[in-house]
Design an enzyme around this catalytic site. Structure first.
Site, PDB file in Angstrom:
ATOM      1  N   ARG A 198      85.816  59.660  51.276  1.00 16.27           N
ATOM      2  CA  ARG A 198      86.711  58.914  50.383  1.00 16.27           C
ATOM      3  C   ARG A 198      86.073  57.613  49.873  1.00 16.27           C
ATOM      4  O   ARG A 198      86.594  56.967  48.978  1.00 16.27           O
ATOM      5  CB  ARG A 198      88.093  58.696  51.004  1.00 16.27           C
ATOM      6  CG  ARG A 198      88.138  57.925  52.257  1.00 16.27           C
ATOM      7  CD  ARG A 198      89.444  58.163  53.002  1.00 16.27           C
ATOM      8  NE  ARG A 198      90.630  58.031  52.176  1.00 16.27           N
ATOM      9  CZ  ARG A 198      91.112  56.894  51.723  1.00 16.27           C
ATOM     10  NH1 ARG A 198      90.502  55.758  52.013  1.00 16.27           N
ATOM     11  NH2 ARG A 198      92.200  56.859  50.993  1.00 16.27           N
ATOM     12  N   GLU A 208      80.271  69.931  78.998  1.00 16.35           N
ATOM     13  CA  GLU A 208      80.023  68.622  79.615  1.00 16.35           C
ATOM     14  C   GLU A 208      79.128  67.741  78.746  1.00 16.35           C
ATOM     15  O   GLU A 208      78.918  66.574  79.061  1.00 16.35           O
ATOM     16  CB  GLU A 208      79.382  68.792  81.000  1.00 16.35           C
ATOM     17  CG  GLU A 208      80.281  69.434  82.028  1.00 16.35           C
ATOM     18  CD  GLU A 208      81.639  68.762  82.124  1.00 16.35           C
ATOM     19  OE1 GLU A 208      81.673  67.532  82.323  1.00 16.35           O
ATOM     20  OE2 GLU A 208      82.646  69.460  81.988  1.00 16.35           O
ATOM     21  N   ASP A 212      92.329  49.917  50.720  1.00 14.68           N
ATOM     22  CA  ASP A 212      92.700  50.330  52.056  1.00 14.68           C
ATOM     23  C   ASP A 212      91.673  49.929  53.107  1.00 14.68           C
ATOM     24  O   ASP A 212      91.703  50.408  54.214  1.00 14.68           O
ATOM     25  CB  ASP A 212      92.952  51.839  52.100  1.00 14.68           C
ATOM     26  CG  ASP A 212      91.688  52.673  51.957  1.00 14.68           C
ATOM     27  OD1 ASP A 212      91.801  53.888  51.936  1.00 14.68           O
ATOM     28  OD2 ASP A 212      90.593  52.100  51.870  1.00 14.68           O
ATOM     29  N   PRO A 268      81.983  61.108  73.198  1.00 19.83           N
ATOM     30  CA  PRO A 268      82.809  59.987  73.676  1.00 19.83           C
ATOM     31  C   PRO A 268      81.964  58.854  74.247  1.00 19.83           C
ATOM     32  O   PRO A 268      82.465  57.758  74.473  1.00 19.83           O
ATOM     33  CB  PRO A 268      83.705  60.622  74.751  1.00 19.83           C
ATOM     34  CG  PRO A 268      83.135  61.955  75.055  1.00 19.83           C
ATOM     35  CD  PRO A 268      82.267  62.362  73.905  1.00 19.83           C
TER      36      PRO A 268
HETATM   37  N1  ADE Z   1      83.674  64.679  71.680  1.00 13.90           N
HETATM   38  C1  ADE Z   1      84.620  64.683  72.655  1.00 13.90           C
HETATM   39  N2  ADE Z   1      85.385  63.588  72.586  1.00 13.90           N
HETATM   40  C2  ADE Z   1      84.925  62.853  71.520  1.00 13.90           C
HETATM   41  C3  ADE Z   1      85.286  61.624  70.948  1.00 13.90           C
HETATM   42  N3  ADE Z   1      86.305  60.900  71.430  1.00 13.90           N
HETATM   43  N4  ADE Z   1      84.602  61.187  69.883  1.00 13.90           N
HETATM   44  C4  ADE Z   1      83.566  61.910  69.386  1.00 13.90           C
HETATM   45  N5  ADE Z   1      83.161  63.073  69.900  1.00 13.90           N
HETATM   46  C5  ADE Z   1      83.836  63.550  70.961  1.00 13.90           C
END
Ligand code: ADE
Length: 256
Positions: free
Chosen positions: A154, A116, A169, A89
């Site tokens: 794709r 974590e 697309d 994230p």
């Molecule tokens: N691992 C945990 N959340 C994630 C996300 N939003 N994008 C990519 N990997 C992740």
């Protein structure tokens, strides 16, 4: 194109790899996906690959040694070292233009995190391309890796039946519009009618209606996608060739 997925849960991928488009692409030899269990590179007799964070705090951190050993060993398994992607994230956002960039690579090595996250030295040493699929926290990088593989394959020539359908697309060619509404048989369902223009056989009128609908939808739902110069939903500044964010607009619905 070859994908290597480094994960603590390789079996998560079995169902996904064995179905539908991806399965066909693998069968056709267009795509190879190899999964690797990070625990195989553990130096611990219990196959442990995580530990408590220095400095305290909740959760566990993936250790640097097994991860670096795993990435380096897997990287050597093919001629091209491959581009290393870490699903996290904390990464830059995966957009269609990033997907297009990834689809140019002969090989991607996808590193999936859990808990974590990774010891910072994994990132410092290996310098992966850190990518996120959105601003939410998943339980691990595996589902994000599947999203990425799905979006990338794709774009590989031959994976979709008709190569035009991945052009239609695209999110990435200049103006970006949401897709217009689709209808197919029956013409009327519970009193809800198919817009008559779609049954008219007038291809110019149909193209015009679809373009207008695309603009209207984009204006109503995702105005952030419209370029500043776009003046109205009727497409006063529109380019008739503007691609939409459509999945597939190849098939014309029949009127009957
Ligand atoms: N691992 C945990 N959340 C994630 C996300 N939003 N994008 C990519 N990997 C992740």
């Amino acid at each position: 194109m070859r994908f290597d997925v480094l994960t603590l849960f390789p079996r998560i991928f079995d169902g996904y790899l064995g179905e539908s488009l991806l399965h066909k692409a693998i069968e056709a030899g267009l795509v190879q996906v190899h999964t690797h269990d990070i625990r195989d590179w553990s130096r611990d007799k219990h196959r442990k690959v995580d530990d408590r964070p220095f400095g305290g705090g909740p959760g566990m951190v993936l250790q640097v040694e097994p991860i670096v050993d795993c990435v380096e060993a897997v990287s050597r398994q093919a001629e091209t070292a491959g581009r290393l992607v870490m699903l996290t994230p904390q990464g830059r956002r995966l957009t269609q233009s990033v997907v297009e960039e990834l689809a140019e690579e002969p090989r991607l090595i996808l590193l999936c995190g859990r808990y974590e996250g990774f010891d910072q030295r994994v990132i410092d040493l290996l310098q992966p391309d850190e990518l996120s699929i959105g601003d939410y926290i998943l339980n691990g990088g595996e589902t994000a890796a599947m999203v990425m593989i799905d979006a990338v394959v794709r774009l590989i020539p031959g994976v979709l039946g008709d190569e035009q359908s991945s052009v239609d697309d695209s999110f990435s060619h200049g103006d970006r519009l949401l897709e217009f509404p689709h209808y197919t048989r029956p013409r009327v369902f519970r009193g809800l009618e198919t817009p008559p223009v779609l049954l008219s056989g007038d291809h110019q009128a149909i193209a015009r209606w679809r373009r207008e609908q695309s603009y209207l939808r984009t204006e109503q739902r995702r105005a952030d996608l419209l370029p500043d110069s776009t003046e109205s939903a009727t497409g006063t500044t529109s380019d008739p060739q503007t691609p939409t964010l459509s999945k597939d607009s190849r098939d014309e619905p029949r009127a009957d």
